[in-house]
Write an enzyme that holds these catalytic residues in place. Structure first.
Site, PDB file in Angstrom:
ATOM      1  N   LYS A   1       0.835  -0.423  15.088  1.00 23.09           N
ATOM      2  CA  LYS A   1       2.236  -0.463  15.523  1.00 23.09           C
ATOM      3  C   LYS A   1       2.631  -1.706  16.324  1.00 23.09           C
ATOM      4  O   LYS A   1       3.819  -2.000  16.470  1.00 23.09           O
ATOM      5  CB  LYS A   1       2.568   0.784  16.365  1.00 23.09           C
ATOM      6  CG  LYS A   1       2.628   2.057  15.562  1.00 23.09           C
ATOM      7  CD  LYS A   1       3.888   2.108  14.717  1.00 23.09           C
ATOM      8  CE  LYS A   1       3.765   3.049  13.542  1.00 23.09           C
ATOM      9  NZ  LYS A   1       3.900   2.453  12.238  1.00 23.09           N
TER      10      LYS A   1
ATOM     11  N   TYR B   1       3.729   6.265  10.136  1.00 25.09           N
ATOM     12  CA  TYR B   1       2.945   5.106   9.700  1.00 25.09           C
ATOM     13  C   TYR B   1       3.832   4.058   9.010  1.00 25.09           C
ATOM     14  O   TYR B   1       3.711   2.865   9.275  1.00 25.09           O
ATOM     15  CB  TYR B   1       1.818   5.562   8.764  1.00 25.09           C
ATOM     16  CG  TYR B   1       0.724   4.529   8.618  1.00 25.09           C
ATOM     17  CD1 TYR B   1      -0.375   4.536   9.477  1.00 25.09           C
ATOM     18  CD2 TYR B   1       0.795   3.538   7.648  1.00 25.09           C
ATOM     19  CE1 TYR B   1      -1.378   3.583   9.368  1.00 25.09           C
ATOM     20  CE2 TYR B   1      -0.204   2.582   7.529  1.00 25.09           C
ATOM     21  CZ  TYR B   1      -1.285   2.614   8.378  1.00 25.09           C
ATOM     22  OH  TYR B   1      -2.272   1.662   8.279  1.00 25.09           O
TER      23      TYR B   1
ATOM     24  N   HIS C   1       0.848  -1.198   0.000  1.00 26.43           N
ATOM     25  CA  HIS C   1       0.000   0.000   0.000  1.00 26.43           C
ATOM     26  C   HIS C   1       0.878   1.240   0.000  1.00 26.43           C
ATOM     27  O   HIS C   1       1.720   1.406   0.864  1.00 26.43           O
ATOM     28  CB  HIS C   1      -0.915   0.019   1.232  1.00 26.43           C
ATOM     29  CG  HIS C   1      -2.118  -0.863   1.081  1.00 26.43           C
ATOM     30  ND1 HIS C   1      -3.260  -0.709   1.816  1.00 26.43           N
ATOM     31  CD2 HIS C   1      -2.358  -1.912   0.250  1.00 26.43           C
ATOM     32  CE1 HIS C   1      -4.150  -1.628   1.449  1.00 26.43           C
ATOM     33  NE2 HIS C   1      -3.619  -2.377   0.520  1.00 26.43           N
TER      34      HIS C   1
ATOM     35  N   PRO D   1      -4.519  -0.093  18.891  1.00 24.72           N
ATOM     36  CA  PRO D   1      -4.219  -0.561  17.539  1.00 24.72           C
ATOM     37  C   PRO D   1      -4.237   0.494  16.426  1.00 24.72           C
ATOM     38  O   PRO D   1      -3.712   0.244  15.345  1.00 24.72           O
ATOM     39  CB  PRO D   1      -5.294  -1.621  17.283  1.00 24.72           C
ATOM     40  CG  PRO D   1      -6.398  -1.297  18.221  1.00 24.72           C
ATOM     41  CD  PRO D   1      -5.770  -0.669  19.420  1.00 24.72           C
TER      42      PRO D   1
ATOM     43  N   TYR E   1      -9.288   5.103   7.265  1.00 22.21           N
ATOM     44  CA  TYR E   1      -9.495   5.454   8.682  1.00 22.21           C
ATOM     45  C   TYR E   1     -10.551   6.561   8.688  1.00 22.21           C
ATOM     46  O   TYR E   1     -10.315   7.643   8.123  1.00 22.21           O
ATOM     47  CB  TYR E   1      -8.207   5.983   9.303  1.00 22.21           C
ATOM     48  CG  TYR E   1      -7.132   4.927   9.530  1.00 22.21           C
ATOM     49  CD1 TYR E   1      -6.981   4.309  10.759  1.00 22.21           C
ATOM     50  CD2 TYR E   1      -6.249   4.566   8.503  1.00 22.21           C
ATOM     51  CE1 TYR E   1      -5.995   3.351  10.978  1.00 22.21           C
ATOM     52  CE2 TYR E   1      -5.260   3.606   8.711  1.00 22.21           C
ATOM     53  CZ  TYR E   1      -5.143   3.010   9.956  1.00 22.21           C
ATOM     54  OH  TYR E   1      -4.165   2.058  10.170  1.00 22.21           O
TER      55      TYR E   1
HETATM   56  P1  FAD Z   1       2.174 -12.289  21.074  1.00 16.50           P
HETATM   57  O1  FAD Z   1       1.834 -12.243  19.641  1.00 16.50           O
HETATM   58  O2  FAD Z   1       1.143 -12.065  22.072  1.00 16.50           O
HETATM   59  O3  FAD Z   1       2.913 -13.661  21.339  1.00 16.50           O
HETATM   60  C1  FAD Z   1       3.161 -14.164  22.635  1.00 16.50           C
HETATM   61  C2  FAD Z   1       3.112 -15.679  22.588  1.00 16.50           C
HETATM   62  O4  FAD Z   1       3.486 -16.176  23.875  1.00 16.50           O
HETATM   63  C3  FAD Z   1       1.712 -16.217  22.318  1.00 16.50           C
HETATM   64  O5  FAD Z   1       1.740 -17.126  21.232  1.00 16.50           O
HETATM   65  C4  FAD Z   1       1.308 -16.868  23.619  1.00 16.50           C
HETATM   66  O6  FAD Z   1       0.492 -18.006  23.442  1.00 16.50           O
HETATM   67  C5  FAD Z   1       2.659 -17.250  24.221  1.00 16.50           C
HETATM   68  N1  FAD Z   1       2.658 -17.370  25.680  1.00 16.50           N
HETATM   69  C6  FAD Z   1       1.928 -16.691  26.594  1.00 16.50           C
HETATM   70  N2  FAD Z   1       2.242 -17.081  27.842  1.00 16.50           N
HETATM   71  C7  FAD Z   1       3.191 -18.028  27.719  1.00 16.50           C
HETATM   72  C8  FAD Z   1       3.923 -18.820  28.662  1.00 16.50           C
HETATM   73  N3  FAD Z   1       3.712 -18.694  29.964  1.00 16.50           N
HETATM   74  N4  FAD Z   1       4.838 -19.696  28.198  1.00 16.50           N
HETATM   75  C9  FAD Z   1       5.062 -19.829  26.861  1.00 16.50           C
HETATM   76  N5  FAD Z   1       4.394 -19.116  25.924  1.00 16.50           N
HETATM   77  C10 FAD Z   1       3.476 -18.224  26.344  1.00 16.50           C
HETATM   78  N6  FAD Z   1      -1.750  -4.851  16.615  1.00 16.50           N
HETATM   79  C11 FAD Z   1      -1.908  -4.103  15.558  1.00 16.50           C
HETATM   80  O7  FAD Z   1      -0.971  -3.396  15.202  1.00 16.50           O
HETATM   81  N7  FAD Z   1      -3.104  -4.104  14.860  1.00 16.50           N
HETATM   82  C12 FAD Z   1      -4.165  -4.894  15.240  1.00 16.50           C
HETATM   83  O8  FAD Z   1      -5.203  -4.907  14.610  1.00 16.50           O
HETATM   84  C13 FAD Z   1      -4.008  -5.696  16.349  1.00 16.50           C
HETATM   85  N8  FAD Z   1      -5.030  -6.488  16.763  1.00 16.50           N
HETATM   86  C14 FAD Z   1      -4.872  -7.233  17.897  1.00 16.50           C
HETATM   87  C15 FAD Z   1      -5.921  -8.031  18.350  1.00 16.50           C
HETATM   88  C16 FAD Z   1      -5.763  -8.798  19.520  1.00 16.50           C
HETATM   89  C17 FAD Z   1      -6.928  -9.647  20.011  1.00 16.50           C
HETATM   90  C18 FAD Z   1      -4.547  -8.740  20.248  1.00 16.50           C
HETATM   91  C19 FAD Z   1      -4.383  -9.526  21.536  1.00 16.50           C
HETATM   92  C20 FAD Z   1      -3.497  -7.952  19.769  1.00 16.50           C
HETATM   93  C21 FAD Z   1      -3.637  -7.202  18.594  1.00 16.50           C
HETATM   94  N9  FAD Z   1      -2.606  -6.407  18.103  1.00 16.50           N
HETATM   95  C22 FAD Z   1      -2.775  -5.650  17.025  1.00 16.50           C
HETATM   96  C23 FAD Z   1      -1.302  -6.372  18.708  1.00 16.50           C
HETATM   97  C24 FAD Z   1      -0.302  -7.303  18.012  1.00 16.50           C
HETATM   98  O9  FAD Z   1      -0.973  -8.448  17.580  1.00 16.50           O
HETATM   99  C25 FAD Z   1       0.774  -7.605  19.045  1.00 16.50           C
HETATM  100  O10 FAD Z   1       1.444  -6.379  19.316  1.00 16.50           O
HETATM  101  C26 FAD Z   1       1.781  -8.656  18.614  1.00 16.50           C
HETATM  102  O11 FAD Z   1       1.169  -9.915  18.555  1.00 16.50           O
HETATM  103  C27 FAD Z   1       2.950  -8.709  19.604  1.00 16.50           C
HETATM  104  O12 FAD Z   1       3.751  -9.806  19.349  1.00 16.50           O
HETATM  105  P2  FAD Z   1       4.490 -10.579  20.520  1.00 16.50           P
HETATM  106  O13 FAD Z   1       5.301 -11.634  19.845  1.00 16.50           O
HETATM  107  O14 FAD Z   1       5.163  -9.612  21.404  1.00 16.50           O
HETATM  108  O15 FAD Z   1       3.341 -11.203  21.416  1.00 16.50           O
HETATM  109  C1  DHB Z   2      -5.389  -3.349  10.652  1.00 14.93           C
HETATM  110  C2  DHB Z   2      -5.239  -3.164  11.998  1.00 14.93           C
HETATM  111  C3  DHB Z   2      -4.898  -1.918  12.471  1.00 14.93           C
HETATM  112  O1  DHB Z   2      -4.718  -1.721  13.794  1.00 14.93           O
HETATM  113  C4  DHB Z   2      -4.705  -0.854  11.612  1.00 14.93           C
HETATM  114  O2  DHB Z   2      -4.393   0.367  12.114  1.00 14.93           O
HETATM  115  C5  DHB Z   2      -4.863  -1.051  10.270  1.00 14.93           C
HETATM  116  C6  DHB Z   2      -5.202  -2.312   9.783  1.00 14.93           C
HETATM  117  C7  DHB Z   2      -5.766  -4.702  10.147  1.00 14.93           C
HETATM  118  O3  DHB Z   2      -5.990  -5.586  10.972  1.00 14.93           O
HETATM  119  O4  DHB Z   2      -5.841  -4.880   8.932  1.00 14.93           O
END
Ligand code: FAD
Ligand code: DHB
Length: 396
Positions: free
Chosen positions: A298, A386, A72, A294, A202
């Site tokens: 980021k 962004y 994009h 969200p 947005y």
């Molecule tokens: P995570 O992806 O949370 O990974 C952590 C992993 O650790 C998981 O697989 C979990 O199962 C595992 N875990 C937990 N506890 C333990 C343990 N005790 N022992 C071993 N493993 C464990 N960000 C955006 O930018 N846009 C979005 O639209 C967006 N939507 C989201 C929707 C939801 C429901 C959530 C929860 C988050 C969303 N986020 C979004 C945020 C983004 O997904 C996270 O910032 C990203 O996943 C962070 O990655 P991470 O690897 O730090 O953590």
């Molecule tokens: C999506 C999620 C976001 O938080 C955003 O700012 C833009 C797109 C997505 O899930 O596609």
């Protein structure tokens, strides 16, 4: 069992770190409480910054993303019944973003780790951290057959998200937490419909925020601002489409494409930062250390940025015995984290209606959107954040 780096959590942060360390000849074991199927099916973020895309290509996990993702070159801000476009490459010296779902990134990373003999233990339980303030930290856990194990490592990377065990393993009083809760959440849906627009939209409307994103040529991802305590049962498909039509303001003749909704979820929103992100030989990365609302996409990108800094510091330690980069990890990562926090807070504040917010506040929000989209300086400020701010070369 012994390894160099014990990685807790197979999210984007943990898997990316394990793969980057492997490419530099550093061994790791990844522990994950959920199954491979579960982590590969969880719907979360969707937008990859230019730096995340470049890193995935550099470390050899970008092939499918280049084939199936959507590059994009801009985004749309929609308010007052009209679209205003922000052009990324023109304002950022050629950068853009890629719409490619987080669970696809996870699939690519798991495949790459397993193909190169990586050790990922899925469905573990009872994970606990010990001796983290010594040179031989340990992780105890039970495997999926309930057998107990202990890993002795040089370092532990706490990449286990907001509900993990790593951050709570740090003694009370060491970490300071900074938090802001928002009085709204997002209702996210997936529906069977082609993209309504070539770029993400947005939208701010008197009834609240709406976002139109995409996942594939026939699946759309869309979000609506809602009460964070609201229940999915209150949102019939008809009510959801009625709300999208109203908030996306179809007066100019454009309307979102509608289709069968097959997933609905409500997520709360908060900003959270832990400082420092290290204690002894335990280093926190990604959501284990910080959470962003969200708006602005980021979360995933910040998790990747953390492990980029952490892997460089670990490589310097193993290559030349230097510990200065490890000592500086927290400070280096936090600089970027606070900038992303500011951007996410700003996008969230500019684009959502606050409960009790009056007409004055709404007019100020519209004026800010007019300014941001009407001024090159304003548009550049949005675009460069962004697509992802440049990395501090000292940290890398
Ligand atoms: P995570 O992806 O949370 O990974 C952590 C992993 O650790 C998981 O697989 C979990 O199962 C595992 N875990 C937990 N506890 C333990 C343990 N005790 N022992 C071993 N493993 C464990 N960000 C955006 O930018 N846009 C979005 O639209 C967006 N939507 C989201 C929707 C939801 C429901 C959530 C929860 C988050 C969303 N986020 C979004 C945020 C983004 O997904 C996270 O910032 C990203 O996943 C962070 O990655 P991470 O690897 O730090 O953590
Ligand atoms: C999506 C999620 C976001 O938080 C955003 O700012 C833009 C797109 C997505 O899930 O596609």
């Amino acid at each position: 069992m012994r390894t160099q780096v014990a990685v807790i959590g197979a999210g984007p942060a943990g898997l990316m770190l394990s793969h980057m360390l492997h490419l530099q000849g550093i061994e790791s074991v990844v522990l994950e409480t959920r199954s491979r199927d579960a982590i590969e099916a969880t719907i979360r973020a969707g937008v990859l910054e230019q730096g995340t895309v470049d890193l995935m290509n550099e470390i050899g996990v970008g092939r499918r993303m280049l084939r199936e993702g959507f590059p994009h070159e801009g985004t749309i801000l929609r308010f007052d019944g009209r679209d205003r476009r922000i052009d990324f490459p023109e304002l950022t010296g050629g950068k853009k973003v890629m719409v490619y779902a987080q669970h696809e990134v996870i699939k690519d990373l798991v495949e790459a780790r397993l193909a190169s003999g990586g050790d990922i233990r899925f469905e573990v339980s009872g994970v606990s951290l010990h001796d983290i303030d010594t040179a031989s930290p340990k992780v105890r856990f039970r495997d999926k057959d309930n057998q107990a194990h202990e890993i002795v490592a040089d370092f532990i990377a706490g990449c286990d998200g907001t509900q993990g065990v790593s951050r709570p393993s740090i003694p009370a009083g060491v970490l300071k937490g900074y938090e802001r809760l928002y009085p709204f959440g997002w209702l996210g849906i997936l529906c069977k419909a082609p993209p309504s627009s070539d770029e993400l939209i947005y939208a701010l409307h008197e009834r609240g925020f709406a976002l139109v994103s995409t996942r594939s040529p026939d699946i759309q991802r869309m979000y609506l601002q809602c009460d964070p305590t609201d229940k999915i049962e209150n949102w019939s498909d008809d009510r959801i489409w009625e709300e999208f039509r109203a908030r996306l303001d179809t007066r100019d003749g454009w309307a979102p494409k509608e289709g069968a909704i097959f997933s609905k979820v409500i997520v709360g929103m908060r900003s959270f930062v832990t400082d420092p992100m290290q204690y002894g030989r335990l280093f926190l990365a990604g959501d284990a250390a910080h959470v962003v609302p969200p708006t602005g996409a980021k979360g995933l990108n910040l998790a990747v940025a953390d492990v980029r800094v952490l892997s460089k510091a670990l490589v310097a330690f193993y290559r030349s015995g230097r510990s200065d980069l490890l000592d500086g990890y927290s400070a280096a990562a936090l600089k970027r984290i606070w900038k992303a926090q500011r951007f996410s807070w700003w996008m969230t504040s500019m684009l959502h209606r606050f409960p009790g917010g009056d007409e004055f506040q709404y007019r100020i929000q519209i004026a800010e959107l007019e300014y941001i989209t009407g001024s090159r300086a304003g548009s550049t400020a949005l675009a460069e954040n962004y697509v992802g701010l440049p990395f501090d070369s000292a940290a890398l």
